[in-house]
Design an enzyme around this catalytic site. Structure first.
Site, mmCIF file in Angstrom:
data_model
loop_
_atom_site.group_PDB
_atom_site.id
_atom_site.type_symbol
_atom_site.label_atom_id
_atom_site.label_comp_id
_atom_site.label_asym_id
_atom_site.label_seq_id
_atom_site.Cartn_x
_atom_site.Cartn_y
_atom_site.Cartn_z
ATOM 1 N NE ARG A 235 -12.459 2.882 -7.831
ATOM 2 C CZ ARG A 235 -13.304 2.461 -8.764
ATOM 3 N NH1 ARG A 235 -13.236 2.951 -9.989
ATOM 4 N NH2 ARG A 235 -14.218 1.546 -8.489
ATOM 5 C CB SER B 246 -0.906 0.001 1.238
ATOM 6 O OG SER B 246 -1.707 1.156 1.283
ATOM 7 C CE1 TYR C 23 5.794 0.552 -8.906
ATOM 8 C CE2 TYR C 23 4.146 2.039 -7.986
ATOM 9 C CZ TYR C 23 5.164 1.787 -8.897
ATOM 10 O OH TYR C 23 5.543 2.757 -9.783
ATOM 11 C CG ASP D 69 -15.846 1.914 -12.195
ATOM 12 O OD1 ASP D 69 -14.747 1.631 -11.687
ATOM 13 O OD2 ASP D 69 -16.929 1.714 -11.624
ATOM 14 C CG HIS E 89 -4.650 -0.603 -14.002
ATOM 15 N ND1 HIS E 89 -5.841 -1.059 -14.510
ATOM 16 C CD2 HIS E 89 -4.829 -0.539 -12.662
ATOM 17 C CE1 HIS E 89 -6.701 -1.253 -13.527
ATOM 18 N NE2 HIS E 89 -6.107 -0.934 -12.399
ATOM 19 C CE LYS F 239 -14.000 -3.510 -13.744
ATOM 20 N NZ LYS F 239 -14.529 -2.151 -13.455
#
Length: 352
Positions: free
Chosen positions: A186, A57, A79, A199, A100, A118
């Site tokens: 978001r 996180s 990450y 989304d 992403h 996705k």
């Protein structure tokens, strides 16, 4: 009279055998501690040959709290730290869309296999680069479009392929809910790829593409808010011979959240929600109507993780069910829809 057919999990297509391994155990790392991860994680951990050993996180304390809650050994505050963990072989990325590409590229560069939520990226340019990068390194990459792996969707495709409902001519699908405007969310952040299209769009599109393939042309009309994010998008996909699909996405209010596929010999429909249907309503012209029911396995996310695990165990770089070409073509379609609707993201200026 309508007949009812109940299909138990053990008889469902591609059911994930949680208590039965298909190969060696893979060590997974998870990027994000958001709501979707909490919902998905149990299904991944239920696979006998998948061990979630690390989570990251942006906040180390939050990562550690999440790890303790879910029985995960190691927690990281970025990450990058997670990707430096040599024991991690596969990463599941569940950050907002706008992150992403950057995170998946970093994971592949670190030699990790990737399962990414996705939509795979923000635009087609990012998707093509990501796929090429994975191919160069012979690493597995899959968009985590779980709806493509669910039993109801697999069964619907089998019914359509059988010819029972004739030639498919029309698809109608919708998905939506009311989301109060929040500039910090978001859903309304252009940098995160916010809006209804990225989304929600993949789910109705999954039914249209599954039944009719990719369209020859698409026209879209969108309602944009003050930030340039689409809060509602209507799409008309056109195919050869006059076949078409009508899809609606909305953050402005509730929707039936169902898919309907019509053929020359009948039609079928889902219950809600179309992305995780538990019932198919089949109405052949030359036979009695019936309802086929499907029992869930956990939250039903295990099917996509079973597929990813199996593919990696077998040395594959992409899933036959969710191949790279499908993800790239979907992003190309999204680009066309956004151009038609006037939706632009900051990432477009960098990668297109």
């Amino acid at each position: 009279m309508t007949s009812h057919i109940r299909t138990p999990p053990t008889a469902q297509p591609s059911a994930p055998p949680a208590a039965e391994a298909t190969g060696r155990t893979l060590n997974w790392g998870v990027v994000s501690t958001g709501r979707i991860v909490s919902k998905v994680l149990g299904d991944l951990q239920a696979l006998a040959d998948a061990k979630v050993c690390a989570v990251s996180s942006r906040n180390t304390a939050k990562a550690r709290e999440f790890a303790n809650e879910h029985g995960i050994d190691r927690a990281y505050g970025s990450y990058q730290e997670l990707f430096a963990d040599e024991q991690v072989e596969v990463v599941y990325i569940a950050t907002p869309h706008g992150q992403h590409y950057e995170i998946a590229m970093a994971a592949l560069a670190a030699g990790k296999h990737v399962v990414c939520e996705k939509s795979l990226t923000i635009n087609a340019s990012e998707a093509r680069t990501l796929v090429e990068f994975a191919a160069e390194r012979s690493l597995f990459l899959m968009e985590a479009l779980w709806a493509r792996f669910t039993p109801a969707f697999a069964r619907a495709l089998a019914i359509l392929a059988s010819g029972e409902l004739g030639e498919v001519t029309w698809v109608q699908a919708d998905l939506g809910f009311h989301a109060a405007y929040d500039p910090a969310s978001r859903l309304f952040d252009p940098k995160a790829g916010g809006g209804a299209l990225l989304d929600l769009g993949v789910y109705p599109l999954t039914w249209a593409i599954g039944a009719l393939g990719f369209p020859e042309s698409v026209h879209a009309v969108a309602q944009l808010n003050q930030d340039g994010v689409d809060t509602q998008t209507a799409m008309n996909l056109s195919y050869a011979g006059g076949k078409h699909a009508q899809l609606l996405l909305t953050l402005n209010g509730g929707a039936p959240q169902q898919a309907r596929v019509t053929g020359t010999g009948g039609w079928l429909a889902t219950n809600a929600p179309l992305y995780n249907a538990s019932k198919l309503f089949i109405h052949p012209t030359d036979g009695p109507p019936r309802v086929e029911e499907f029992e869930a396995v956990g939250e039903n996310y295990g099917y996509e993780f079973r597929e990813a695990t199996r593919c990696i165990q077998q040395g594959l770089t992409q899933s036959p069910t969710m191949p790279w070409e499908h993800s790239v073509k979907t992003m190309e379609l999204f680009d066309t829809i956004r151009e038609s609707a006037g939706v632009v993201y900051p990432n477009d200026l960098v990668t297109r």
